[in-house]
Design a protein around this motif. Structure first.
Motif: not given
Ligand code: 8YV
Ligand code: NAP
Length: 317
Positions: A11, A73-76, A99, A230, A278, A281, A287, A290
């Protein structure tokens, strides 16, 4: 000079991160490919690393027999099938901690906008309503109780900020932590006792609609729901209904079940609901951090070094 390792990016992540990925690796941009299936088929026999994290279900992952890493790319990482990864010797990484402060600031911003109706005030001034009289009064957060659902890395950063706002903090997790805040083993009991329910748990099947109708009814007509976790963790349909009927006081929402689609019912609630796209972060600074963590994980993987932030589900598998 040896060839750069190949990475498939699923993505469009932060632009600066894409530039770094292009410098470090031979990058294949799946989302921008004119024929994604053709790109997948061509890379399938040799690809070892996927970046980004979106759409990493078993169907996609199973197409790459040599895959060893999925770097989110993201914690979740609810868009990655980590069970499939664990079973097939694929490791997964995410981007925790860098973040925490940004998301916590967003959460508190949403709370202030919701309780103190800052966006309503903005419209009140722009629409010339102030010329005709003062805006109706709003709600104090000082002295109120915030119940955090998910007192983890980000939850703790939110708690620190809530304390600075002179709020009382309590929390619900699956397990009690060694912290000074009161623990509620039952979410609905906590919802009944608090003024603000702050949701910052992971998404996925286990937490689906955890913030149920019953929980929101317990929070009640004066309660404020903030969701920076989420969209899937809240029963969105019930939330709209309860907000409309006044059985839930207000909501500040950064995330939605079918992003970027937002239910019309929420769009229409301009007085009691604050919406964000959304952006928890979403600053250049965070960013960048991350993205760097994701890149560093991929570099470590190709260098055969320990991964920096592997998710617990694939560790040691
Ligand atoms: C970002 C997020 O929106 O880190 C996460 O879990 O939800 C956010 O930091 C996303 O992952 C990047 O687009
Ligand atoms: P974390 O450190 O892993 O914290 C998650 C917390 O949730 C833990 O304290 C955990 O405690 C609790 N938890 C997990 N499952 C639970 C369940 N079923 N019921 C109750 N509590 C549960 O994660 P984090 O780094 O703080 O991130 C949390 C989430 O925030 C991410 O997964 C992501 O979805 C979301 N997020 C959103 C944005 C945004 O832009 N809006 C940005 C970053 C992150 P126990 O293990 O004891 O249950």
């Amino acid at each position: 000079m040896s060839e750069k390792p190949e990475v498939l990016l699923t993505r469009a992540v932060y632009a600066g991160t894409i530039e770094t990925l292009e410098r470090e690796f031979t990058l294949h941009k799946l989302w921008a490919a004119p024929d994604p299936e053709k790109m997948i088929a061509e890379l399938a026999p040799r690809l070892r690393a996927i970046a980004g994290g979106a759409g990493c279900n078993a169907e996609l992952l199973s197409k790459f027999p040599k895959l060893g890493l999925v770097a989110n790319f993201g914690v979740g990482y609810d868009t990655i099938d980590v069970e499939y990864c664990a079973k097939h010797g694929i490791r997964a990484t995410n981007s925790p901690d860098v973040l925490n402060d940004e998301v916590a600031d967003t959460a508190i911003g949403l709370l202030l906008c919701t309780a103190r109706k800052l966006l309503v005030g903005d419209r009140f001034v722009r629409d010339g309503k102030w010329l005709k009289g003062p805006m109706p009064l709003t709600t104090t957060i000082t002295g109120k109780t915030m119940g955090i659902v998910g007192l983890g890395r980000i939850g703790e950063a939110i708690a620190e900020r809530a304390i600075a706002h002179k709020m009382k903090v309590v929390y619900h997790n699956r397990s009690k932590k060694d912290v000074a805040y009161t623990y509620y083993p039952k979410l609905v009991d906590m919802a009944r006792d608090v003024d603000v329910l702050m949701v910052i748990i992971p998404g996925g099947a286990e937490t689906s609609k955890l913030i149920s109708r019953e929980v929101m009814e317990a929070l009640g007509p004066d309660g404020i729901l903030i969701n920076v976790a989420r969209g899937t963790v809240v029963d969105e349909e019930a939330m709209v209904e309860l907000l409309k009927s006044g059985k839930l006081g207000a909501a500040g929402l950064d995330v939605f079940e079918k992003e970027p689609q937002v239910p019309q019912g929420l769009i229409e609630l301009t007085d009691t609901v604050v919406l964000q796209p959304h952006v928890g972060s979403a600053t250049h600074y965070t960013r960048t951090a991350m993205g760097q963590l994701m890149v560093d994980n991929i570099k470590a993987f190709f260098a055969g070094k320990p991964l920096l932030t592997e998710v617990p589900e694939t560790k040691g598998k």
